[in-house]
Structure formats: structure tokens, C-alpha cells
Enzyme design. Structure first.
Site, PDB file in Angstrom:
ATOM      1  N   ASP A 214       0.969  -1.155  -0.164  1.00  0.00           N
ATOM      2  CA  ASP A 214       0.159   0.070  -0.043  1.00  0.00           C
ATOM      3  C   ASP A 214       0.677   1.267   0.028  1.00  0.00           C
ATOM      4  O   ASP A 214       1.766   1.370   0.755  1.00  0.00           O
ATOM      5  CB  ASP A 214      -0.867   0.074   1.306  1.00  0.00           C
ATOM      6  CG  ASP A 214      -1.839   1.051   1.579  1.00  0.00           C
ATOM      7  OD1 ASP A 214      -2.830   1.189   0.706  1.00  0.00           O
ATOM      8  OD2 ASP A 214      -1.702   2.007   2.197  1.00  0.00           O
TER       9      ASP A 214
ATOM     10  N   GLU B  58      13.010 -15.423   1.634  1.00  0.00           N
ATOM     11  CA  GLU B  58      13.372 -16.397   2.276  1.00  0.00           C
ATOM     12  C   GLU B  58      12.443 -17.785   2.068  1.00  0.00           C
ATOM     13  O   GLU B  58      12.672 -18.961   2.663  1.00  0.00           O
ATOM     14  CB  GLU B  58      13.227 -16.235   3.968  1.00  0.00           C
ATOM     15  CG  GLU B  58      14.061 -15.184   4.345  1.00  0.00           C
ATOM     16  CD  GLU B  58      13.861 -14.679   5.829  1.00  0.00           C
ATOM     17  OE1 GLU B  58      12.928 -14.936   6.367  1.00  0.00           O
ATOM     18  OE2 GLU B  58      14.162 -13.448   6.031  1.00  0.00           O
TER      19      GLU B  58
HETATM   20  C1  GLC Z   1      -3.895   3.271  -0.465  1.00  0.00           C
HETATM   21  C2  GLC Z   1      -5.170   2.464  -0.335  1.00  0.00           C
HETATM   22  C3  GLC Z   1      -6.373   3.359  -0.070  1.00  0.00           C
HETATM   23  C4  GLC Z   1      -6.024   3.891   1.442  1.00  0.00           C
HETATM   24  C5  GLC Z   1      -4.591   4.607   1.452  1.00  0.00           C
HETATM   25  C6  GLC Z   1      -4.001   4.820   2.970  1.00  0.00           C
HETATM   26  O1  GLC Z   1      -4.175   4.147  -1.370  1.00  0.00           O
HETATM   27  O2  GLC Z   1      -5.316   1.786  -1.757  1.00  0.00           O
HETATM   28  O3  GLC Z   1      -7.720   2.749   0.078  1.00  0.00           O
HETATM   29  O4  GLC Z   1      -6.811   5.006   1.726  1.00  0.00           O
HETATM   30  O5  GLC Z   1      -3.598   3.949   0.728  1.00  0.00           O
HETATM   31  O6  GLC Z   1      -3.658   3.545   3.290  1.00  0.00           O
END
Ligand code: GLC
Length: 589
Positions: free
Chosen positions: A208, A277
Site C-alpha cells: 500500500d 526466504e
Molecule cells: C492506499 C489505499 C487506500 C488507502 C490509502 C491509505 O492508497 O489503496 O484505500 O486509503 O492507501 O492507506
């Protein structure tokens, strides 16, 4: 076929757990529900699943604010339910990757609760803490944040904590404090969580928002004449191309010190080493388009998304051509191992592709073209749940029903600060909210779209268009449905070495109405034609080097067409047709 890794040939399908299937009747999706729907997914023909976060979370950002990295949110079930789901997916030959949120935790995570408790606790340095640095700040009796940085979700990026007499930094909501990734203890703790799920057998991670992990250490302020609410409002009001361009530049300038800062490559190498790993070619795919994160092809990430493909108001042949040229040239220029493309047209953060790219006149045709595009271009495709039945956005105009807190925050600012009429504010907030593309999956035309029992209030409203055929069950029984079209297309892709692995060779590069390209592997040459227009086309590929002198065996078409053999000239293509054909051995003369 060249030896490809599983994640190069797989079609990924993103499940948004909260909205996928409610197995226990509380109006929220869960693992029991997901388990029950695995047959739908294997029937559809996808090979791998990406689960948006399923961890315990106070849900300020729908699960992207995690309070326990090794648990399962109680509303989704138990760790046992997770394991059962994983086993069942694997038993059907489907891989499962999880969402890994590195930049921040929830403000309710025990790490943060400890960190904020004093300046000298053992986790005091686990988050990004700052004194007020501005003149007139510390000591002057006036408290001001370290700089004017904005959070991209809710105003100022700094929140004051009296226990420490300091500010912490958050790129996203104040309930999502940024971790201090310069601290080796943070890395160690997070890599342990990464190993926890890998030990259970998950096949990798979607990373993310990695661009937000580091900040400019000089804390250079931005020089944009707006705050977050102001720039959002200005974006909505911008009309002319020049105004829009200016606003785009403002967005970039506002966040440029908080994004893509140095330190990332070392971090990604460390993470890759952890993943390596394990056996089974576990995958790392980042929510980022920067191909530099592919490292030397072996030492950082496996995939980054081709987001520029979806950064447009309309998918046109020229847009796709430009995008492919740029993207594939960049990937092929990588040292050592070539980078592998990864294409998508939608996810839980964007307006649904069926809404965004359709024109309200030829929606059914365009949906088929968009699916064909993402499934025939070179690279690994990612689909988003609901796309296969043509789900559309549902704009929620009652602010009380919004669950995306970034939108409720904006509504509040519009009304209370910018003095926008509440009705208009509600529409604006509903439109910018990501709730519109996260409504419950539509399984049938029963009440609540078969997502949850009929007498239950679902966590987000169900889109009423489930009654008009936009649901799985109705489409299963209709041979010409979008769902059956996806199945057929996925099958065609699976059976074609060239579609899975072949080079992409663009053809007819100035055609405005259609996109034509060849996918060519060692043993197979495939011609793909996507007619984005309502015109009937007569096309000639007899001079195309790869096809010259060969007839075409039709493999797939969205038009009523027999699977016949055609010469490569005088090729009649119907309006909006998706045409996929294999070049036969050269004709004997
Ligand atoms: C990314 C995710 C989104 C979230 C953001 C913060 O962009 O896809 O949904 O709000 O990260 O974690």
C-alpha cells in the site's frame, strides 16, 4: 513457452472483503462469505486473489488503519476462518496475496499508544515526531505545526499530542500516524508480521502507498496558495484546460516533499530479502507506477502498476498506444531482467470503470472493449470485484450514509468553512467519496442483491441496479451476459501462449477508431483488434510483416461471428467489435 512465473501469467482479482459476501448476516462481508463464493471465482477463471486489508482496524480508512498486523478483524471472522479460506482457495488452484500497509498504522495500534505516551518510552521513536520548528513556535506560547504540509485526507499533516508536547506526522488521516522507517526496530517488527502470513502460506503482498513512506528530511514547506479543502474545491471548480493544468501542478507541488523520497530502494531490498526466504515465488506488487522499484529485476519488487493507463477520462486507441509505447520502452530498458507489465483499470480507490469510461450510449459494448484491453495487453491484469458483471458507481448523497471519512471530512469543510450550500456539498462529497465504488457485490436479484439477508442493513447501501440484471445469478444464465463474456475471454487468454507471454507489436499506429496489435510468442501469433467506434471497418493486414501471407483463425469475437478462417485483408470488423484471431501457417501458393 518461455518459462514464466505464476504471477506473470495469472489474472488477479481484487476482493474488497467488506463488500464481497456477508456469510453471517451482519451486513458486512466476511471470510465465510468469501469462502462460499470461491466457486464463482474459479468459474470465472481468475488465478489469484488480492484481499484488501482484513486485519483488526477502527476503520477510519476502511481497514487501511491497522491496529493488529497479525490478526483478523472480528467482523470478518477468525484466524481459523482465514486459514480455511486460504486452504480452499489453494485447493482450487488460486493464489492469495494480502494488503501490506507499511506507511502507517492505526492510532489505536499498541505501538502508537505506547509511542505517544511519553518522549522516552521504548517506542518513542517509532513514529515521526517533531517539535514545533517555526519561529514563534516553541517557547513563544503559540503552538504551530512544524510546517504547512497537508494530509491528503483531512487537512493538516501534523497532530499535536499533549503527553509529548510534540506533533506527529500523518500523510493520511490523523488516525493513521506515519511509522518512522528510519528506525531499525520498526523494520524488524514489520518484517515479523510479514513472515507471519507468509508462514501461513500466503502468496505475497500488494504494498500500500509505498511512495509515502519517507518524507523530505528538511521539512521544506509547500508553496501552494491553498490548503487541502481549498485545493479540492478549486479542482472541482476548474473549467478550462489551463485552469485544470494549473491545479494539477498545485496538487503535485503541495505533496512533492512528502512523496517518493530517498531511502525506498534500500527498504524494498530488505523486504524482498524477507520474501525470498520463502519458496514458491512469493510476490510483491506495489501500489506505485515507478518502475525504479523493480530494481535490477531480482532485488526489489516484482510488479508495479501501470497506473498511467487508467489516468484518463476516456480510453481511446491513441491513449493506449502512447501509454504502451512509453511503458514498454521503459520496462525493456531495465538492466538485467526485463520488467514485466501490470495493467489495471480500476480498484477500490477509483470510480468504477463501467461508470468512468462509459458514455451512457454504448455502455455494454465499451465494457467489453475495456475488459478485452486489460486482458490482451502484455502483462499481468488486475480486475476489481464487480467489474465482471458491470457494476457501476452509486453516488451517496446523504452525508450520514457516507463511510469514507475523507468524504465526510470534506463535506464538513465545504459547509462550515467554504460556506458551500449543504445540498451541493453533499453531492460533491458523494462524488469524491470512494464509497461509490465500494458498494456490496451484487450476487442475485434477491433483496440486498443477495449480498446479505434481506432484513439486514448493509454497511453501505446496495446499488439498486442489481434488479436490472447487474447481478451474478441473472448473468450466469444468460449466454450473452458480460459475466459470460469475461469467462470466455479469460479462457481464451489461458489457452493462448501469445496472449500470456508474447511480445506486443502495435499496428496501424494512426488509426483513430480502433486499436490493433499483435501478440507474438515463439509458436503463436495473435492479432487483436479493438474497435472503439460505432463504425463498421474494413481492415487490411496483408502487409503486416508478422501476418503477411497467413490466414486468420478467429479465436474470439464479441460480435456474432463464426469461428472461421479469414484472409488478412478485406476484414470486416463490426462496430465496437473485440476481435482476436490467430495467424495460421503461411498459405501454400
Ligand atoms: C492506499 C489505499 C487506500 C488507502 C490509502 C491509505 O492508497 O489503496 O484505500 O486509503 O492507501 O492507506
Amino acid at each position: 513457452m518461455v518459462d514464466l512465473k505464476w504471477w506473470q501469467t495469472a489474472v488477479f482479482y481484487q476482493i474488497y472483503p467488506r463488500s464481497f459476501a456477508d456469510g453471517n448476516g451482519d451486513g458486512i462481508g466476511d471470510f465465510i462469505g468469501m469462502l462460499e463464493k470461491l466457486d464463482h471465482l474459479s468459474d470465472l477463471g481468475v488465478d489469484a486473489l488480492w484481499l484488501s486489508p482484513h486485519f483488526p482496524s477502527p476503520n477510519w480508512d476502511c481497514g487501511y488503519d491497522i491496529s493488529d498486523y497479525t490478526g483478523v478483524a472480528p467482523e470478518y471472522g477468525t484466524l481459523e476462518d482465514f486459514k480455511t479460506f486460504l486452504r480452499a482457495a489453494h485447493a482450487r488452484g488460486m493464489r492469495v496475496i494480502l494488503d501490506l500497509v507499511l506507511n502507517h498504522t492505526s492510532d489505536q495500534h499498541p505501538w502508537f499508544l505506547e509511542s505517544k505516551s511519553s518522549r522516552d518510552n521504548p517506542k518513542a521513536d517509532w513514529y515521526v515526531w517533531m517539535d514545533s520548528l517555526r519561529p514563534g513556535g516553541e517557547g513563544s506560547g503559540v503552538r504551530v505545526p512544524p510546517n504547512n504540509w497537508q494530509s491528503c485526507f483531512d487537512g493538516e499533516a501534523w497532530t499535536y499530542v499533549p503527553e509529548r508536547g510534540q506533533y506527529y506526522y500523518h500523510y493520511f488521516m490523523k488516525q493513521q500516524p506515519d511509522l518512522n522507517w528510519h528506525n531499525p526496530e520498526v523494520r524488524k517488527a514489520m518484517w515479523e508480521a510479514v513472515r507471519f502470513w507468509l508462514d501461513l502460506g500466503v502468496d505475497g503482498y500488494r504494498l500500500d502507498a509505498i511512495g509515502t513512506i519517507f518524507e523530505n528530511p528538511k521539512l521544506t514547506p509547500h508553496d501552494v496558495p491553498f490548503d487541502l479543502a481549498g485545493i479540492r474545491r478549486a479542482s472541482e471548480l476548474a473549467r478550462t484546460p489551463a485552469e485544470k493544468k494549473q491545479i494539477e501542478k498545485y496538487w503535485y507541488d503541495m505533496f512533492k516533499h512528502q512523496w517518493a523520497q530517498s531511502g525506498m530502494h534500500e527498504l524494498m531490498k530488505e523486504l524482498r530479502a524477507v520474501v525470498d526466504e520463502y519458496d514458491g515465488d512469493r510476490l510483491l506488487v506495489a501500489e506505485d507506477e515507478n518502475i525504479a522499484y523493480l530494481g535490477n529485476g531480482n532485488d526489489e519488487l516484482h510488479l508495479v502498476f501501470n497506473f498511467p493507463l487508467m489516468r484518463t477520462d476516456r480510453i481511446t486507441p491513441s491513449h493506449v498506444r502512447r501509454n504502451q509505447k512509453e511503458r514498454l520502452t521503459q520496462l525493456e530498458a531495465l538492466p538485467a531482467v526485463r520488467g514485466w507489465p501490470c495493467n489495471t483499470l480500476g480498484n477500490h480507490d477509483t470510480s468504477r470503470l463501467h461508470t468512468r469510461y462509459c458514455d451512457r450510449q454504448h455502455d455494454a459494448e465499451l465494457a467489453r472493449l475495456h475488459a478485452a484491453l486489460v486482458l490482451t495487453l502484455k502483462g499481468t491484469p488486475f480486475l476489481y470485484n464487480g467489474e465482471e458483471i458491470g457494476m457501476t458507481d452509486l453516488v451517496i448523497t446523504d452525508p450520514a450514509k457516507l463511510r469514507d471519512t475523507m468524504a465526510t471530512w470534506y463535506y464538513d469543510r465545504l459547509v462550515n468553512e467554504l460556506k458551500v450550500d449543504p445540498q451541493e456539498a453533499a453531492v460533491r462529497a458523494g462524488e469524491m467519496s470512494r464509497d461509490k465504488n465500494r458498494t456490496p457485490m451484487q450476487w442475485s436479484n434477491n433483496p440486498n442483491a443477495g449480498f446479505a439477508p434481506h432484513n439486514v442493513e448493509t454497511w453501505l447501501p446496495v446499488n439498486p441496479n442489481y434488479r436490472n440484471g447487474i447481478n451474478v445469478r441473472d448473468q450466469q444464465h444468460n449466454p450473452s451476459s458480460l459475466l459470460n463474456y469475461y469467462k470466455h475471454l479469460l479462457q481464451t487468454r489461458k489457452e493462448s501462449a501469445a496472449l500470456l507471454a508474447g511480445e506486443y507489436i502495435p499496428l496501424h499506429n494512426t488509426a483513430r477508431d480502433y486499436l490493433a496489435f499483435v501478440r507474438k510468442s515463439e509458436d503463436q501469433t495473435i492479432l487483436v483488434i479493438l474497435n472503439f467506434s460505432e463504425k463498421k471497418l474494413a481492415l487490411d493486414f496483408s502487409r503486416t510483416r508478422e501476418i503477411k501471407g497467413r490466414s486468420l483463425q478467429i479465436l474470439f469475437s464479441s460480435a456474432e461471428r463464426l469461428k472461421t478462417v479469414k484472409p488478412p485483408y478485406g476484414l470486416a470488423i463490426s462496430p465496437f467489435e473485440v476481435f482476436i484471431a490467430e495467424a495460421q501457417a503461411r498459405a501454400k501458393t
